[in-house]
Design a protein around this motif. Sequence first.
Motif: not given
Length: 230
Positions: A28-34, A109-112
């Motif tokens: 998983l990418d950090f900024g913009g994903v997690l 990001e709660p969903a990820i």
Amino acid sequence: MVPCHAGRRPLYAHVTRGDALSYRGLILDFGGVLTTRMRLNGEAFERSEGLTPGAYFHALEEHPDGVRVYADLEVGRATQEEWNHVIGGILGIDPTDLMRRALANLRPEPAIVAAAERARSAGIKVALLSNSFGLEPFNPYKQLGMYQDFDAVVLSEVERVRKPSAAIYQRTLAALDLTGPECVFVDDHAKNLPPAEALGITTIHHTDAAVTAARLDELLFQSATRTATQ
């Protein structure tokens, strides 16, 4: 992984390793994903600093000095303090602790985060792979609780190579002790996906958290276990 927010209803009560498909790793990418969207964070930063709309993005993405120092920061050739001074100078604002201020509106990001938690509960290895924002004096990964509960944390600043170089994906696979076809990779920048795909990694171009989370569940699990009850 970042603790679940109080009151958030989980999508699934429990996931077992037996429900999983052949995938054994999630990257998983950090900024913009997690985290929440980088664009929204940047717009909030512009408002808080009284900047002209678009000024921050121009400094990062178009101004030659800004593009250079950001690229250098990502691979450890520039310090975060140097980034602060260059970007602050371009924008005409106080550079003191600028990265902290620039990322002040970023949130998990709660969903990820929840999707990653489900994967780990099923025995799937989860890695964080990020083009670095720098670690000193402000560490955004620590600030947002993004160190714990990952099987691997791969940062471009430490590796001295950044996405989309194939080398950083190879190092992430090595850190997980997995092959490309065993892994799924999520990133919000389309340009970062083809080099991963060339290694056999299944990729997801992230544009919406709920859609990505649903896609991960579809890929990683044959079927959901019983739905959680309130």
